[in-house]
Design an enzyme around this catalytic site. Structure first.
Site, PDB file in Angstrom:
ATOM      1  N   ARG C  98      40.162   8.707  20.782  1.00  0.00           N
ATOM      2  CA  ARG C  98      39.484   8.261  21.993  1.00  0.00           C
ATOM      3  C   ARG C  98      39.214   6.761  21.959  1.00  0.00           C
ATOM      4  O   ARG C  98      39.304   6.066  22.980  1.00  0.00           O
ATOM      5  CB  ARG C  98      38.173   9.037  22.201  1.00  0.00           C
ATOM      6  N   GLU C 101      42.436   5.185  22.651  1.00  0.00           N
ATOM      7  CA  GLU C 101      42.713   5.308  24.082  1.00  0.00           C
ATOM      8  C   GLU C 101      41.943   4.255  24.881  1.00  0.00           C
ATOM      9  O   GLU C 101      42.442   3.727  25.872  1.00  0.00           O
ATOM     10  CB  GLU C 101      42.334   6.713  24.563  1.00  0.00           C
ATOM     11  N   SER C 124      35.835 -11.936  17.692  1.00  0.00           N
ATOM     12  CA  SER C 124      36.170 -11.740  16.282  1.00  0.00           C
ATOM     13  C   SER C 124      35.865 -10.304  15.855  1.00  0.00           C
ATOM     14  O   SER C 124      34.837  -9.741  16.235  1.00  0.00           O
ATOM     15  CB  SER C 124      35.352 -12.692  15.411  1.00  0.00           C
TER      16      SER C 124
END
Lengths: 157, 157, 157, 157, 157, 157, 157, 157, 157, 157
Positions: C98, C101, C124
């Protein structure tokens, strides 16, 4: 990955001994490099099985690390040659990935400038010296990583 | 490759115009760099859509190349930001592959030396200057490729 | 995958000991974090070999887990540096997928907003703190995952 | 890559029109978001074809950008649904790669803490709000990227 | 594949003109090679955009093929440098796959013999001449493919 | 990689014994080749499990290396057949990579010349002899790598 | 594959014990499912380390299989969470490949119908029950594989 | 990806016409399915070029969509056969990825239960009917996705 | 490769015993096939863990090889089902690669002819018998490899 | 995928003309094969650009399809040679995937039987004839796919 290669490509286990001895002696690669007359990056690459030590290198390193020279000579001596190339095709460690990113982002620019300055050829990664230096700066120290490699022109035939 | 990305990632076609104008004017990246006050590697990376030119850079480059500044400003001006990263994951061009090989073969050694010299951190590839120089040598010229990047320490929290 | 890397990249087996001790003491990462003065996500990343503990961290963790500090110090002490990057290039575990994704679907949007808010640079992931919080809500609890990383501007040279 | 997918997965070309109009009006995603009552990250994701605008969103955006609502409605209106997922499996753009690196390096730690705080489940990336904020700091501004997603427990049956 | 590279890596379309002219003149690479004083494999590699022709090569080829030298000079003249590397990572064409299979099956053996005969170094593929010859044999003709490349020893530093 | 193959594809461990015995006797592949009447490249490929030794080969090699012929015969004798193909799909060792680069850069040219000289067919990598020779040259020794393989024409039916 | 993950992702070896005990007792997953009050597919997924058993599940399974509940509880009890995702990215086993082929061939159609029936959202694979039934038919039995998952709408923010 | 396939694998452009006509008529796949006597999932798969319409299907669809049957018959009529398989090997669209995740996480469990219920064979994805239904539930609607495929036993010979 | 699969996919080690016994008895697969009333290719596939032996097959094979039937029955008896699919996605062994090349080069042609002769369907690889025969010919023996598989038509629903 | 190959590997567009003419004449590959004296699989492979037609083949096919022989001769005549290899490395079309599955599942068994029947060599895919036949059977028609290829023994040198 193609099959059947592990048996031949794994670096000899003697290299682990080198790392252990180095840690116990609390020596840096710079310390070892100075003691044997080589640059620290070269020494580190040898510890990672990526460079071939001469018999003399082996003897000196054995002395520095307090190891018996015989087993080192036997495992990675004259008849041993490195299988170079470490880690995944796209590095995951952030330190190494940044170098890879340098190739992805600036590779074409570097290629273009090499061609303009030298012609149709390459910078050798075989006859190439690599150093890492620290440069003090007000806004924070800077790493200076230098590749100095021989220019090789494409042959025509 | 994941889907649907071409539309957003392709560098604007204006960059081709830059290359054409540069070729016609027979200028090297070094020439352009000197004219606009930037290093040639940075100029080349900008031509490849890998760096963001300021409005001032755009104006100066337009003058050097004899181009109209309007279309350059429109396409790659203030509101445009580079999608960095060029070419295949494992480069095939031998010049660029040699750089990649440097990462594969010496990446671990460079990482080890950076850690020993600086601590648990990385050399930034964002705040990093890259130069290519020629070094004359008896056995043949050598390419000196230097990355000078800020050291960044890992945060702890 | 390129060859020969397992020997150097595997995290020291001492980390398994940490997980076992933690399970036996029935401590959460939050418990350990509070005891040693660090955030739970950082502690978890250290247990997975993805962060470098200071000598002080090691000593405190040894106390909390009832472990001997000597072997911890020896294996992952001063001279050890993490090889970061865990698991396959495309994660298969649904929790981690997830997150991936999120990068695939919202990466371009996040990039665009970072550029508009900050300029031509990055967030960063080195100087970055990560936290996980629980937010109560009527329709079901919500996970609040926050990355707070330093903005780094691209250098020009 | 499997075959035959380009025809169905490419986002409608109308999205390019949105970017062009936005650039000409010199509007940021934040500007548009405020004008239509949505967060800037959501707006950006809609511009990249990664979110579905309601008819109302379309109308409002048409007004803000000075576009005719008809063609927008026709191409990405009611019957159009996004094919989500942009760019290569391992991102090459450094801004997006850093997010991916966050998954590689901290994914396991985040997973562990989610499980300890919530149980055997995931943070939804479907019912998830994402925001990007700027945090002023002495040593340099910081990006605050937040994912707030519903916790979903694994079903048992 | 990383993004954004097609624009820079595609060989100039002028190369198609070369193939068409060659086919119309019914010339083999051997014919052209003899006419311009180069080996046929080199000529073929130049036609595939894998070698850099000198201005003189371009002029001679233009004469042989009855082409105007201007457009050739303009597109692949002095300031053009090849992006080398053709086709998929694992070749699918059976003729080329057999060469690849030679690397897979005999690569380690060739490496071992090079090391034993020359030391710790490589056969250059930059300073390398490649020829294809026909050898008559009773049981059927044989292809003799020869790579003659300079030996390069690894540097130590 | 598809699953379940390690058990069948790993070369028998007896091959390690061959390498050890060879190193102890300080024999080169050339030495062994001469002693058993075969080319050194073929001998090396047999040591890497890439060629099938006849019973006679096994007996001769046993004599040269001072090994017991029984175990060799048992493990890689009559009923054993090599699983050919070593190492990753894209080689990482620079010596082997250069051969691969030869395929990437010159594969199309070699294919074109084979077709022009022989017709629609291939150079066999099965009925193919491979040799490595040293050629002295003023500017440095050169490696001469030769593949001599039977030409096979495509069948029509 | 990224590095360093094996240590954390391998399912505890206790699962092998479950399979062995099940085989010795000649129990099907259906038998076990009925005995503990769960569906057979869920039970099988738990045996493969893909579902988290409650303490109660563990106790019941221990009884059914005649195992000591202590070691099960210790290894995969409260503090253990599954690393889900088994096998290669493209399955090679024909039974599993057919499911994958269903995604390749019918994925777009299923997506289109879900959107038309439900809106812009997904079928959850977290809150999802999966069953396998046998349907007798004259021309041969048929497998009825059902996924029943909660519909989740995309959030807007 | 292997070379040269785009020309043969791209679905005929006539399919785009179908989608456009469907959108203009504001018909769902369910509407079309009912009108022509087929399930909506099958209709959708035909629109995506993943199923072969009979001449009768073509005629009925032409009527429903108000299209001329001639061009449909010409392009995807009797002599046309689908090249099945859409999109990347690992889907990126979250709707389709969830199906893929079902294979990754539950594939082994489904396989085990199929074997226990039917024997050594597979569920056919060729003789397989797929349906999507909506199931009302208090906590939110649920998607019911059913694959009903013929069981095929492995032959022995 | 996705994680965690080795434990479940590796064929039981008993198969190695079969190969060893076969080698010691100097039996070919043809010999065993004749002795147990099955084709040699099927027998070989069973030895490689790619086919499921009936209890009767197991008993007969045990007799032929002089093995104890108990352990065979225990490890690969009734409750064991093969995980089919061996070796890398693109085979490296030349014998197996040639079969793969047959798919790459002639797959589309075979597909086209199957469709013309049978309709919109496939040749089953589940209900499929495979044989290897030798055909004497003047110019050298020929291998006759035959796949005889059931034709399966696509369902419509 | 490596760069720069599309230009050279795409089959000439004339092949599309062949497919169109064939469809209009309602000819099967069998019809064309009979008319020109070749097998239908070979004819189909030629239409897909995977076989080289002789001048005579071209003339005959032109007559059968009612095409002008000139353009066919010009584009795929004497000086044109096929770039063989179609589609993705792992086929997605189910008809072609089943052939690939045959290699994955039965490749090792076929290899073992070829070695036992013929020795250390391969079945040529160059000198190989491929046919597809229909076999009537009570339980449904069967596809008989036959590869008849020359046996080639490995050379020794």
């Amino acid at each position: 990955m193609a099959s059947s290669s592990a048996q031949y490509n794994e670096p000899p286990s003697i290299f682990k001994t080198l790392f252990v001895a180095k840690a116990e002696k609390k020596l840096s690669f710079e310390d070892i490099g100075k003691a044997i007359g080589r640059d620290e990056v070269w020494v580190a690459s040898a510890f990672y099985g990526q460079a071939k030590m001469t018999e003399e290198d082996i003897d000196k390193i054995s002395v520095v690390l307090g190891l018996d020279t015989t087993s080192l000579r036997k495992e990675v001596g004259e008849s041993w040659f490195p299988h170079r190339g470490l880690g995944p095709a796209v590095p995951t460690d952030p330190v190494i990935y940044r170098l890879y990113e340098g190739v992805l982002v600036y590779g074409e620019a570097i290629k273009a400038v090499i061609h303009e300055k030298f012609g149709d050829g390459i910078m050798s990664m075989i006859d190439c010296n690599i150093t890492v230096d620290k440069k003090k700066a007000e806004k924070g120290d800077r790493v200076v990583l230098t590749f100095e490699g021989k220019y090789l022109a494409y042959s025509k035939w």
